[in-house]
Design a protein around this motif. Structure first.
Motif, PDB file in Angstrom:
ATOM      1  N   GLY A 168       5.734 -26.501 -47.242  1.00 42.51           N
ATOM      2  CA  GLY A 168       5.132 -26.068 -48.494  1.00 42.51           C
ATOM      3  C   GLY A 168       3.775 -25.432 -48.293  1.00 42.51           C
ATOM      4  N   TRP A 169       2.976 -25.424 -49.347  1.00 47.39           N
ATOM      5  CA  TRP A 169       1.684 -24.754 -49.315  1.00 47.39           C
ATOM      6  C   TRP A 169       0.732 -25.369 -48.296  1.00 47.39           C
ATOM      7  N   ALA A 170       0.951 -26.654 -47.954  1.00 43.92           N
ATOM      8  CA  ALA A 170       0.044 -27.319 -47.017  1.00 43.92           C
ATOM      9  C   ALA A 170       0.068 -26.679 -45.639  1.00 43.92           C
ATOM     10  N   LEU A 171       1.090 -25.904 -45.323  1.00 44.24           N
ATOM     11  CA  LEU A 171       1.139 -25.232 -44.028  1.00 44.24           C
ATOM     12  C   LEU A 171       0.003 -24.233 -43.851  1.00 44.24           C
ATOM     13  N   ILE A 172      -0.589 -23.778 -44.945  1.00 45.68           N
ATOM     14  CA  ILE A 172      -1.658 -22.785 -44.852  1.00 45.68           C
ATOM     15  C   ILE A 172      -2.947 -23.416 -44.351  1.00 45.68           C
ATOM     16  N   LEU A 173      -3.053 -24.735 -44.401  1.00 48.63           N
ATOM     17  CA  LEU A 173      -4.274 -25.409 -43.968  1.00 48.63           C
ATOM     18  C   LEU A 173      -4.406 -25.316 -42.457  1.00 48.63           C
ATOM     19  N   PRO A 174      -5.565 -24.923 -41.935  1.00 46.52           N
ATOM     20  CA  PRO A 174      -5.714 -24.782 -40.476  1.00 46.52           C
ATOM     21  C   PRO A 174      -5.646 -26.090 -39.722  1.00 46.52           C
ATOM     22  N   THR A 175      -5.809 -27.234 -40.411  1.00 41.81           N
ATOM     23  CA  THR A 175      -5.717 -28.534 -39.755  1.00 41.81           C
ATOM     24  C   THR A 175      -4.293 -29.055 -39.684  1.00 41.81           C
ATOM     25  N   MET A 176      -3.349 -28.304 -40.192  1.00 47.95           N
ATOM     26  CA  MET A 176      -1.949 -28.719 -40.241  1.00 47.95           C
ATOM     27  C   MET A 176      -1.268 -28.337 -38.929  1.00 47.95           C
ATOM     28  N   SER A 177      -0.872 -29.334 -38.122  1.00 50.87           N
ATOM     29  CA  SER A 177      -0.256 -29.065 -36.823  1.00 50.87           C
ATOM     30  C   SER A 177       1.221 -29.408 -36.785  1.00 50.87           C
ATOM     31  N   ASN A 178       1.746 -30.051 -37.815  1.00 55.03           N
ATOM     32  CA  ASN A 178       3.151 -30.455 -37.810  1.00 55.03           C
ATOM     33  C   ASN A 178       4.073 -29.243 -37.750  1.00 55.03           C
ATOM     34  N   GLY A 179       4.891 -29.196 -36.711  1.00 59.03           N
ATOM     35  CA  GLY A 179       5.896 -28.146 -36.613  1.00 59.03           C
ATOM     36  C   GLY A 179       5.381 -26.804 -36.170  1.00 59.03           C
ATOM     37  N   ASN A 180       4.132 -26.696 -35.720  1.00 58.03           N
ATOM     38  CA  ASN A 180       3.651 -25.375 -35.320  1.00 58.03           C
ATOM     39  C   ASN A 180       2.740 -25.403 -34.103  1.00 58.03           C
ATOM     40  N   PHE A 181       2.339 -26.564 -33.609  1.00 64.04           N
ATOM     41  CA  PHE A 181       1.498 -26.617 -32.414  1.00 64.04           C
ATOM     42  C   PHE A 181       1.889 -27.870 -31.649  1.00 64.04           C
ATOM     43  N   GLY A 182       2.573 -27.696 -30.537  1.00 65.77           N
ATOM     44  CA  GLY A 182       3.003 -28.841 -29.758  1.00 65.77           C
ATOM     45  C   GLY A 182       4.242 -28.522 -28.948  1.00 65.77           C
ATOM     46  N   GLN A 183       4.915 -29.584 -28.519  1.00 65.15           N
ATOM     47  CA  GLN A 183       6.117 -29.475 -27.701  1.00 65.15           C
ATOM     48  C   GLN A 183       5.860 -28.602 -26.470  1.00 65.15           C
ATOM     49  N   ASP A 184       6.717 -27.655 -26.181  1.00 67.60           N
ATOM     50  CA  ASP A 184       6.569 -26.819 -24.991  1.00 67.60           C
ATOM     51  C   ASP A 184       6.164 -25.399 -25.332  1.00 67.60           C
ATOM     52  N   ALA A 185       5.450 -25.225 -26.436  1.00 68.77           N
ATOM     53  CA  ALA A 185       4.964 -23.897 -26.799  1.00 68.77           C
ATOM     54  C   ALA A 185       3.986 -23.394 -25.747  1.00 68.77           C
ATOM     55  N   GLY A 186       4.124 -22.130 -25.389  1.00 71.35           N
ATOM     56  CA  GLY A 186       3.290 -21.542 -24.362  1.00 71.35           C
ATOM     57  C   GLY A 186       3.759 -21.845 -22.952  1.00 71.35           C
ATOM     58  N   ILE A 187       4.830 -22.627 -22.801  1.00 73.87           N
ATOM     59  CA  ILE A 187       5.354 -22.992 -21.476  1.00 73.87           C
ATOM     60  C   ILE A 187       6.772 -22.455 -21.306  1.00 73.87           C
ATOM     61  N   PHE A 188       7.697 -22.971 -22.114  1.00 71.69           N
ATOM     62  CA  PHE A 188       9.068 -22.454 -22.083  1.00 71.69           C
ATOM     63  C   PHE A 188       9.249 -21.270 -23.034  1.00 71.69           C
ATOM     64  N   TYR A 189       8.478 -21.265 -24.111  1.00 68.05           N
ATOM     65  CA  TYR A 189       8.561 -20.204 -25.101  1.00 68.05           C
ATOM     66  C   TYR A 189       7.161 -19.925 -25.625  1.00 68.05           C
ATOM     67  N   GLN A 190       7.002 -18.832 -26.327  1.00 67.50           N
ATOM     68  CA  GLN A 190       5.686 -18.399 -26.770  1.00 67.50           C
ATOM     69  C   GLN A 190       5.223 -19.193 -27.998  1.00 67.50           C
ATOM     70  N   PHE A 191       3.921 -19.194 -28.202  1.00 69.83           N
ATOM     71  CA  PHE A 191       3.376 -19.697 -29.464  1.00 69.83           C
ATOM     72  C   PHE A 191       3.756 -18.705 -30.567  1.00 69.83           C
ATOM     73  N   LEU A 192       4.484 -19.180 -31.570  1.00 70.90           N
ATOM     74  CA  LEU A 192       4.880 -18.276 -32.645  1.00 70.90           C
ATOM     75  C   LEU A 192       3.669 -17.866 -33.477  1.00 70.90           C
ATOM     76  N   PRO A 193       3.487 -16.569 -33.723  1.00 63.50           N
ATOM     77  CA  PRO A 193       2.309 -16.121 -34.468  1.00 63.50           C
ATOM     78  C   PRO A 193       2.501 -16.117 -35.982  1.00 63.50           C
ATOM     79  N   ASP A 194       3.693 -16.476 -36.478  1.00 67.05           N
ATOM     80  CA  ASP A 194       3.987 -16.321 -37.907  1.00 67.05           C
ATOM     81  C   ASP A 194       2.979 -17.047 -38.791  1.00 67.05           C
ATOM     82  N   LEU A 195       2.884 -18.357 -38.616  1.00 63.20           N
ATOM     83  CA  LEU A 195       1.996 -19.147 -39.464  1.00 63.20           C
ATOM     84  C   LEU A 195       0.520 -18.818 -39.239  1.00 63.20           C
ATOM     85  N   PRO A 196       0.064 -18.638 -37.989  1.00 62.61           N
ATOM     86  CA  PRO A 196      -1.338 -18.224 -37.822  1.00 62.61           C
ATOM     87  C   PRO A 196      -1.676 -16.915 -38.521  1.00 62.61           C
ATOM     88  N   ILE A 197      -0.748 -15.964 -38.565  1.00 63.26           N
ATOM     89  CA  ILE A 197      -1.018 -14.707 -39.274  1.00 63.26           C
ATOM     90  C   ILE A 197      -1.242 -14.976 -40.757  1.00 63.26           C
TER      91      ILE A 197
END
Length: 464
Positions: free
Chosen positions: A205-234
């Motif tokens: 929901g709208w809470a994803l726009i908060l820069p402190t929100m890391s659930n589902g967008n920063f973690g796991q193997d991002a930047g290692i096996f696959y790229q950091f998705l730029p969708d939400l940061p944009i």
């Protein structure tokens, strides 16, 4: 010759004013007399204590070490109160000194002069953030041998710093008082605190726009096996940049800011910023969590889904154990976990001939079906059988209080469960008994088995 017949005297041509040059000079003066450098030592101490000190103890991967600093926006949390308070002090300068009427009576429009002070404040704020971040990345990156930097999250916090500076400056200009800066600074602390609490609790929901929100967008193997998705940061950049632009535009709306034409321009700037901020929120509401992070359909680029190529690093432990190069420091622990279990089942039908690491993917909590946990737990499949291990889904040694022995036991439990009850959430009583026997022979006594799973995402009954 009479007065009426005398030729009219030609009006001398006025020399055009060098406005851009004067603006540059004014900006330089504001940069030299800005109050922001006075608080930079305090921000540096807080940034080190709250960000770098913790990040340096985490595993040597960007996604782990930048989780607190960027994933949960601790960099922005450290900067926001100081930046907003000092910006409010600079914005209220003329009003506090009783120079409002004097500044309004000058040739240059007041909004133009305010923009110079605002720009100087934003430049100091964002520039110091970039310098602190560059030094932090250099220090943290000395022991990181693999992986790419999350450039878009870095940009999000930078634009967030500009947004807090702009809002603080506008508040100071609107309410010129000595009490405005501390009130604005406290408001920034309150805003970031509420944002953090919302980010911990919400996952969509709208809470994803908060820069402190890391659930589902920063973690796991991002930047290692696959790229950091730029969708939400944009979308977040659109939101925060819109706030910054709208706050700057609000300065030019009062009658004292300048002429009618200038106020129209300020109105257009304000509306443009507001539209950008609203658009960012609307885009965030359309997002969903995919295997590699949060996806916004309008902003998503298929090229971002391409896996990062690599050459695995392998070691023999009854069977060949291979990992991604970023996980080389943990290969010894993995062989210590896989080796004893592999030796117990060696030669049996369906026993694995190789164990390989796969990418740990994002998944919503509360998964009930085993197939929904693919990329979250160890699985067995293929002919000949191969043991697939998403190591990034388990707390690595050195992260969140985890240590080597705990990590080895967690991997033993996942490997045994993948061999005995593949595709079954918990296993029947007979399978549970076989698992207990295998774990005992692998070095985990029955009394310790219920707690051996630790922080693994696999939801076994009783924890083991």
């Amino acid at each position: 010759m009479t007065v009426t017949s005398a030729p009219a005297r030609a009006t001398p041509r006025q020399t055009p004013q060098a406005a851009p040059r004067n603006l540059t000079r004014l900006l330089w003066v504001e940069l030299r007399h800005n109050a922001m450098p006075l608080v930079l030592p305090l921000i540096a101490v807080l940034f080190w204590f709250d960000g770098y000190r913790i990040a340096a103890t985490l595993p040597p991967m960007w996604v782990w070490r930048l989780y607190y600093i960027l994933g949960q926006a601790h960099a922005l949390i450290d900067f926001a109160p100081f930046v907003a308070g000092v910006a409010a002090w600079m914005g209220s300068r003329d009003g506090r000194r009783g120079m409002g009427d004097l500044v309004t009576a000058t040739v240059r429009p007041r909004w133009e002069a305010q923009l110079a002070t605002w720009a100087a404040t934003v430049i100091w704020s964002v520039g110091s953030y970039l310098v602190f971040m560059a030094v932090t990345l250099y220090l943290l990156g000395r022991s990181i041998a693999w992986g790419g930097l999350p450039w878009w999250p870095i940009a999000v916090d930078g634009v967030g710093v500009a947004a807090f500076a702009s809002v603080g400056f506008a508040a100071g200009a609107r309410f010129p008082s000595r009490f405005t800066p501390p009130v604005v600074a406290f408001g920034a602390v309150l805003a970031m605190g509420m944002s953090s609490q919302t980010g911990f609790a919400a996952s969509s929901g709208w809470a994803l726009i908060l820069p402190t929100m890391s659930n589902g967008n920063f973690g796991q193997d991002a930047g290692i096996f696959y790229q950091f998705l730029p969708d939400l940061p944009i979308a977040r950049v659109m939101f925060l940049a819109g706030i910054a632009v709208a706050a700057a535009g609000l300065l030019g709306l009062p009658v004292t800011a300048g002429g009618q034409r200038l106020r129209r321009v300020a109105a257009v700037v304000t509306v443009t910023g507001a539209v950008s901020a609203v658009a960012g929120v609307v885009l965030a509401t359309t997002a969903y969590v995919g295997p590699h992070g949060t996806v916004i359909p309008v902003l998503h680029d298929a090229a971002s889904d391409r896996p990062v190529p690599y050459r695995p690093v392998c070691r023999n432990a009854a069977i060949l154990v291979c990992v991604q190069p970023a996980y080389r420091p943990y290969l010894r622990d993995l062989t210590a976990a896989v080796g004893p279990v592999a030796r117990e089942v060696a030669g049996l039908p369906g026993a694995p001939v190789r164990a390989t690491q796969i990418a740990a993917v994002f998944a919503n909590s509360g998964k009930a079906r085993p197939q929904d946990w693919a990329g979250q737990i160890a699985t067995l499949g293929g002919r000949p059988a191969v043991l697939s291990m998403p190591v990034g889904a388990v707390a690595l040694p050195g992260s969140f209080g985890a240590y080597d022995a705990e990590f080895v036991d967690q991997m033993k439990v996942e490997v045994v469960h993948a061999l005995v009850a593949p595709g079954n959430a918990y296993g029947n009583p007979a399978q549970v008994a076989v698992e207990a026997a295998l774990l005992q022979h692998a070095g985990i006594p029955p009394a310790a088995q219920p707690n051996a799973l630790g922080n693994s995402p696999w939801p076994l009954n009783g924890g083991g």
